[in-house]
Design an enzyme around this catalytic site. Structure first.
Site, PDB file in Angstrom:
ATOM      1  N   GLU A 125       0.809  -1.154   0.438  1.00 26.05           N
ATOM      2  CA  GLU A 125      -0.094   0.009  -0.526  1.00 26.05           C
ATOM      3  C   GLU A 125       0.836   1.249  -0.015  1.00 26.05           C
ATOM      4  O   GLU A 125       1.158   1.571   1.446  1.00 26.05           O
ATOM      5  CB  GLU A 125      -0.702   0.340   1.415  1.00 26.05           C
ATOM      6  CG  GLU A 125      -2.070   1.262   1.402  1.00 26.05           C
ATOM      7  CD  GLU A 125      -2.037   1.223   2.769  1.00 26.05           C
ATOM      8  OE1 GLU A 125      -3.325   1.770   2.474  1.00 26.05           O
ATOM      9  OE2 GLU A 125      -2.227   0.980   3.260  1.00 26.05           O
ATOM     10  N   ALA A 136      -3.032   8.860   6.426  1.00 24.94           N
ATOM     11  CA  ALA A 136      -1.726   8.944   7.118  1.00 24.94           C
ATOM     12  C   ALA A 136      -0.043   8.172   7.266  1.00 24.94           C
ATOM     13  O   ALA A 136       0.519   8.132   7.604  1.00 24.94           O
ATOM     14  CB  ALA A 136      -2.660   7.529   8.847  1.00 24.94           C
ATOM     15  N   HIS A 190      -5.994   5.047  -1.831  1.00 24.50           N
ATOM     16  CA  HIS A 190      -4.948   6.509  -1.634  1.00 24.50           C
ATOM     17  C   HIS A 190      -5.230   7.789  -3.014  1.00 24.50           C
ATOM     18  O   HIS A 190      -3.832   7.776  -3.694  1.00 24.50           O
ATOM     19  CB  HIS A 190      -3.866   6.639  -1.097  1.00 24.50           C
ATOM     20  CG  HIS A 190      -4.074   5.604  -0.067  1.00 24.50           C
ATOM     21  ND1 HIS A 190      -3.914   7.315   1.368  1.00 24.50           N
ATOM     22  CD2 HIS A 190      -4.011   4.402   0.378  1.00 24.50           C
ATOM     23  CE1 HIS A 190      -4.243   6.201   2.120  1.00 24.50           C
ATOM     24  NE2 HIS A 190      -4.217   5.166   2.040  1.00 24.50           N
ATOM     25  N   ARG A 222     -16.128  19.609 -12.174  1.00 20.35           N
ATOM     26  CA  ARG A 222     -14.621  19.182 -13.178  1.00 20.35           C
ATOM     27  C   ARG A 222     -14.831  20.942 -14.468  1.00 20.35           C
ATOM     28  O   ARG A 222     -15.934  20.233 -15.173  1.00 20.35           O
ATOM     29  CB  ARG A 222     -14.211  18.712 -13.659  1.00 20.35           C
ATOM     30  CG  ARG A 222     -12.476  18.664 -14.870  1.00 20.35           C
ATOM     31  CD  ARG A 222     -12.171  17.294 -15.090  1.00 20.35           C
ATOM     32  NE  ARG A 222     -11.019  17.599 -14.786  1.00 20.35           N
ATOM     33  CZ  ARG A 222     -10.347  16.186 -15.629  1.00 20.35           C
ATOM     34  NH1 ARG A 222     -10.984  14.925 -15.926  1.00 20.35           N
ATOM     35  NH2 ARG A 222      -9.188  16.543 -15.467  1.00 20.35           N
ATOM     36  N   ASP A 247     -15.240  -0.662  11.455  1.00 24.47           N
ATOM     37  CA  ASP A 247     -14.902  -0.987  12.617  1.00 24.47           C
ATOM     38  C   ASP A 247     -15.557   0.136  13.471  1.00 24.47           C
ATOM     39  O   ASP A 247     -15.594   0.700  14.804  1.00 24.47           O
ATOM     40  CB  ASP A 247     -13.593  -0.442  12.738  1.00 24.47           C
ATOM     41  CG  ASP A 247     -13.117   1.174  12.438  1.00 24.47           C
ATOM     42  OD1 ASP A 247     -13.680   1.849  11.811  1.00 24.47           O
ATOM     43  OD2 ASP A 247     -11.730   1.668  12.827  1.00 24.47           O
ATOM     44  N   HIS A 250     -13.715   4.824  11.060  1.00 21.24           N
ATOM     45  CA  HIS A 250     -14.141   5.170   9.374  1.00 21.24           C
ATOM     46  C   HIS A 250     -14.913   5.209   9.061  1.00 21.24           C
ATOM     47  O   HIS A 250     -14.285   6.071   8.191  1.00 21.24           O
ATOM     48  CB  HIS A 250     -13.043   4.102   8.770  1.00 21.24           C
ATOM     49  CG  HIS A 250     -11.411   4.059   9.605  1.00 21.24           C
ATOM     50  ND1 HIS A 250     -11.027   3.306  10.622  1.00 21.24           N
ATOM     51  CD2 HIS A 250     -10.129   4.525   8.812  1.00 21.24           C
ATOM     52  CE1 HIS A 250      -9.703   2.990  10.577  1.00 21.24           C
ATOM     53  NE2 HIS A 250      -8.947   4.119   9.576  1.00 21.24           N
ATOM     54  N   ASP A 273      -7.958  -3.371   8.075  1.00 25.82           N
ATOM     55  CA  ASP A 273      -6.799  -1.779   8.449  1.00 25.82           C
ATOM     56  C   ASP A 273      -6.159  -1.659   9.851  1.00 25.82           C
ATOM     57  O   ASP A 273      -5.521  -0.729   9.934  1.00 25.82           O
ATOM     58  CB  ASP A 273      -7.224  -0.766   7.437  1.00 25.82           C
ATOM     59  CG  ASP A 273      -6.045   0.556   7.058  1.00 25.82           C
ATOM     60  OD1 ASP A 273      -4.681   0.114   6.942  1.00 25.82           O
ATOM     61  OD2 ASP A 273      -6.034   1.300   6.929  1.00 25.82           O
ATOM     62  N   LEU A 308      -7.306   9.903  10.730  1.00 26.88           N
ATOM     63  CA  LEU A 308      -6.962   8.312  11.078  1.00 26.88           C
ATOM     64  C   LEU A 308      -5.589   7.928  11.338  1.00 26.88           C
ATOM     65  O   LEU A 308      -5.099   8.262  10.181  1.00 26.88           O
ATOM     66  CB  LEU A 308      -7.909   7.464  10.613  1.00 26.88           C
ATOM     67  CG  LEU A 308      -9.882   8.226  11.428  1.00 26.88           C
ATOM     68  CD1 LEU A 308     -10.396   7.221  10.113  1.00 26.88           C
ATOM     69  CD2 LEU A 308      -9.575   7.406  12.922  1.00 26.88           C
ATOM     70  N   GLY A 310      -5.179   4.005  10.921  1.00 21.10           N
ATOM     71  CA  GLY A 310      -5.180   2.681  11.174  1.00 21.10           C
ATOM     72  C   GLY A 310      -6.464   2.247  11.481  1.00 21.10           C
ATOM     73  O   GLY A 310      -6.883   3.244  12.119  1.00 21.10           O
TER      74      GLY A 310
END
Length: 383
Positions: A125, A136, A190, A222, A247, A250, A273, A308, A310
């Site tokens: 990743e 992060a 990402h 755009r 969780d 997130h 994650d 965050l 993870g």
């Protein structure tokens, strides 16, 4: 070994009155429960659920240990912790870092994978991500996927199983095509991509997106036109599988429900994650490849609270959240942690209760807590 007196969880429902026979680490038979058994080798599950072991495609660490340590001790600690949440197979996931540090992880996994059985391979990743959506990750180590760098990673094709790439980067489309041709799962993430970038990546083999909703472009203007981002492309394309960190931190329940209704039970792969803060006490400090982090309110954060860092979750926590917060049937939530990731990675002998599959199993209580975890029929964790 015979698992009896259990409620078996299949993708299409939960069945009673069956038992599972395990021989030489594989499921040898599934048949009606016998009324008379010899006691040797019989495991009475006392009416608990029996499901395939969970498969986590995206896990960085646990208990203060990180994949980037590239050591057998770190890898074992991570696998042992996640076994307590029912995980029997996982992809150790790297952080954005200098390429030589990522290669060290690939080499270490190649050295130790045969002796640390939950490890399927590595999910790289970064560093091929967008600086605008770095989260992060350390922006100073971000780079474009040049042919030379791609070739260097492909020297470890036996352990490199998944790569996250921002499709809009220079050279990304060519890299996606090469990785896909070598049987490596490519996940968009990402990323600040426009929909045309996402479509071009899909046409070259991208079939997944990384932690859906997080660090991901969405619809915006755009010029004078409203244009989709990577998020909307993933929601609209049936052949894209969506990672989800369910969780409770997130992604909100409303967004999880939206994803479920858009993708259905077969289009979601639950991922933790989890970083090195998973399993540590509230307030504990840890590092994410040089970034100071803290465990707070059940999640991992950068110490300055800017993002965050993870999750602190195990797979069972995600399954339970899908059932309780999204009202997903238990069998479908289990599929998101088993059969779906197995299919995404081409793991033909994992993620299903069928004859011939690996006897990777998790026993769950009626309250959806992990009770026991088995890998190849071997008891690796008990509550």
């Amino acid at each position: 070994m015979i698992f009896t007196n259990a409620r078996l969880i299949f993708p299409d429902g939960i069945r009673d009155g069956l038992e599972v026979v395990v021989e030489e680490g594989r499921i040898a038979a599934i048949h009606k429960q016998s009324l008379a058994h010899q006691t040797h080798g019989v495991i009475d599950l006392n009416g608990n659920y029996l499901a395939p072991g969970f498969i986590d495609l995206h896990v960085h660490g646990a208990l203060g240990r990180d994949t980037m340590e590239a050591s057998a001790e770190a890898f074992r600690s991570i696998c042992d912790f996640h076994a307590s949440g029912g995980t029997t197979s996982l992809l150790l996931t790297t952080a954005t870092a200098p390429l030589n540090e990522i290669v060290k992880v690939l080499q270490a996994v190649g050295d130790f994978r045969s002796t640390i059985t939950p490890i399927v391979g590595v999910h790289v990743e970064g560093p091929f991500i967008s600086k605008a959506k770095s989260g992060a990750q350390r922006a100073e180590f971000i780079q474009d996927p040049s042919p030379a760098v791609v070739r260097q990673l492909l020297e470890h094709v036996d352990v490199l199983k998944r790569v996250t790439i921002a499709p809009e980067l220079p050279g990304a489309l060519e890299a996606i095509e090469v990785f896909h041709a070598h049987g490596i799962s490519v996940s968009g993430g990402h990323s600040d991509a426009w929909e045309k970038d996402a479509r071009a990546a899909f046409d070259r083999g991208m079939r997944s997106v990384t932690h859906t909703f997080n660090c991901m472009s969405s619809a915006r203007r755009r010029d004078i036109y409203r244009v989709a981002g990577l998020l909307e492309f993933a929601l609209s394309e049936p052949d894209i599988s969506c990672e989800l960190i369910a969780d409770g931190h997130h992604v909100s329940p409303t967004l999880m429900k939206m994803l479920y209704h858009a993708k259905g039970p077969q289009g979601i792969c639950l991922v933790t994650d989890a970083t090195a803060g998973a399993g540590l006490r509230e307030g504990s400090r840890f590092a994410l490849f040089g970034k100071d982090c803290i465990v707070e309110n059940g999640v991992c954060l950068l110490a300055n609270h800017s993002a965050l860092a993870g999750s602190a979750a195990r797979m069972i926590d995600l399954v339970r959240a899908m059932v309780r917060e999204v009202n997903v049937p238990l069998n479908e939530a289990i599929a998101m942690a088993t059969g779906n990731p197995a299919h995404a990675m081409g793991l033909e002998t994992k993620g299903r209760l069928i004859v011939g599959a690996d006897a990777d199993l998790v026993v769950l209580s009626p309250q959806m807590e992990a009770v026991r975890t088995f890998i190849a029929g071997r008891d690796v964790w008990s509550d």
